[in-house]
Design a protein around this motif. Sequence first.
Motif, short mmCIF file in Angstrom:
data_model
loop_
_atom_site.label_atom_id
_atom_site.label_comp_id
_atom_site.label_asym_id
_atom_site.label_seq_id
_atom_site.Cartn_x
_atom_site.Cartn_y
_atom_site.Cartn_z
N PHE A 180 0.83 -1.20 0.00
CA PHE A 180 0.00 0.00 0.00
C PHE A 180 0.86 1.26 0.00
O PHE A 180 0.59 2.21 -0.73
CB PHE A 180 -0.94 0.01 1.20
CG PHE A 180 -1.68 1.30 1.36
CD1 PHE A 180 -2.71 1.63 0.50
CD2 PHE A 180 -1.32 2.20 2.35
CE1 PHE A 180 -3.38 2.84 0.64
CE2 PHE A 180 -1.98 3.41 2.48
CZ PHE A 180 -3.02 3.73 1.63
N LEU A 181 1.92 1.27 0.79
CA LEU A 181 2.77 2.46 0.87
C LEU A 181 3.50 2.73 -0.44
O LEU A 181 3.86 3.87 -0.71
CB LEU A 181 3.76 2.33 2.03
CG LEU A 181 3.13 2.41 3.42
CD1 LEU A 181 4.17 2.15 4.48
CD2 LEU A 181 2.43 3.73 3.64
N ARG A 182 3.70 1.71 -1.24
CA ARG A 182 4.33 1.89 -2.55
C ARG A 182 3.31 2.35 -3.61
O ARG A 182 3.70 2.84 -4.66
CB ARG A 182 5.00 0.60 -3.01
CG ARG A 182 6.30 0.31 -2.28
CD ARG A 182 7.05 -0.83 -2.94
NE ARG A 182 6.28 -2.06 -3.03
CZ ARG A 182 6.29 -3.02 -2.11
NH1 ARG A 182 7.02 -2.90 -1.04
NH2 ARG A 182 5.56 -4.11 -2.28
N SER A 183 2.03 2.20 -3.33
CA SER A 183 1.00 2.57 -4.29
C SER A 183 0.86 4.09 -4.36
O SER A 183 1.31 4.81 -3.47
CB SER A 183 -0.34 1.96 -3.88
OG SER A 183 -0.87 2.64 -2.75
N PRO A 184 0.24 4.60 -5.42
CA PRO A 184 0.05 6.05 -5.53
C PRO A 184 -0.73 6.64 -4.35
O PRO A 184 -0.38 7.70 -3.84
CB PRO A 184 -0.74 6.22 -6.83
CG PRO A 184 -0.41 5.02 -7.64
CD PRO A 184 -0.21 3.91 -6.63
N ARG A 185 -1.78 5.96 -3.91
CA ARG A 185 -2.56 6.46 -2.76
C ARG A 185 -1.71 6.46 -1.49
O ARG A 185 -1.77 7.40 -0.69
CB ARG A 185 -3.81 5.60 -2.57
CG ARG A 185 -4.67 6.00 -1.40
CD ARG A 185 -5.37 7.32 -1.65
NE ARG A 185 -6.21 7.63 -0.51
CZ ARG A 185 -6.26 8.83 0.06
NH1 ARG A 185 -5.59 9.81 -0.43
NH2 ARG A 185 -7.03 9.02 1.10
N GLY A 186 -0.91 5.44 -1.31
CA GLY A 186 -0.03 5.38 -0.15
C GLY A 186 1.00 6.49 -0.18
O GLY A 186 1.29 7.11 0.85
N GLN A 187 1.54 6.78 -1.35
CA GLN A 187 2.51 7.86 -1.48
C GLN A 187 1.87 9.21 -1.17
O GLN A 187 2.50 10.07 -0.55
CB GLN A 187 3.13 7.87 -2.88
CG GLN A 187 4.11 6.75 -3.12
CD GLN A 187 5.30 6.84 -2.19
OE1 GLN A 187 5.94 7.87 -2.09
NE2 GLN A 187 5.57 5.75 -1.51
N GLN A 188 0.62 9.39 -1.59
CA GLN A 188 -0.09 10.63 -1.27
C GLN A 188 -0.23 10.80 0.24
O GLN A 188 -0.02 11.90 0.76
CB GLN A 188 -1.48 10.63 -1.91
CG GLN A 188 -1.50 10.82 -3.40
CD GLN A 188 -2.89 10.70 -3.98
OE1 GLN A 188 -3.83 10.30 -3.28
NE2 GLN A 188 -3.03 11.04 -5.24
N LEU A 189 -0.58 9.72 0.92
CA LEU A 189 -0.74 9.80 2.37
C LEU A 189 0.59 10.06 3.08
O LEU A 189 0.64 10.83 4.04
CB LEU A 189 -1.36 8.51 2.91
CG LEU A 189 -2.84 8.32 2.60
CD1 LEU A 189 -3.31 6.95 3.08
CD2 LEU A 189 -3.66 9.41 3.24
N VAL A 190 1.66 9.45 2.60
CA VAL A 190 2.98 9.68 3.18
C VAL A 190 3.39 11.14 3.00
O VAL A 190 3.86 11.79 3.94
CB VAL A 190 4.02 8.72 2.56
CG1 VAL A 190 5.43 9.14 2.94
CG2 VAL A 190 3.75 7.29 3.00
N ASP A 191 3.17 11.67 1.79
CA ASP A 191 3.51 13.07 1.53
C ASP A 191 2.68 14.02 2.39
O ASP A 191 3.20 14.99 2.93
CB ASP A 191 3.31 13.41 0.05
CG ASP A 191 4.32 12.72 -0.85
OD1 ASP A 191 5.38 12.29 -0.34
OD2 ASP A 191 4.04 12.59 -2.05
N ARG A 192 1.40 13.71 2.54
CA ARG A 192 0.54 14.55 3.38
C ARG A 192 1.01 14.51 4.83
O ARG A 192 1.06 15.55 5.50
CB ARG A 192 -0.90 14.07 3.29
CG ARG A 192 -1.85 14.89 4.11
CD ARG A 192 -3.26 14.42 3.98
NE ARG A 192 -4.12 15.13 4.91
CZ ARG A 192 -5.32 14.72 5.25
NH1 ARG A 192 -5.82 13.62 4.74
NH2 ARG A 192 -6.03 15.42 6.11
N GLY A 193 1.37 13.33 5.30
CA GLY A 193 1.87 13.21 6.67
C GLY A 193 3.15 14.00 6.88
O GLY A 193 3.32 14.66 7.91
#
Length: 48
Positions: A10-23
């Motif tokens: 999940f963290l490698r997926s586009p949605r996961g990357q969006q969440l990591v960047d937002r965090g």
Amino acid sequence: MSLVQRLSAFLRSPRGQQLVDRGRRELAKPENQAKLKQLATRLSSRRR
């Protein structure tokens, strides 16, 4: 799939990357850093 494998996928997926960047953006804000410091202080004082 184990939970760790699903989480890392999940963290490698586009949605996961969006969440990591937002965090990361949220953690860069001084008011959020102050809240985290207060929480850490509160939690560490409970352990004593």
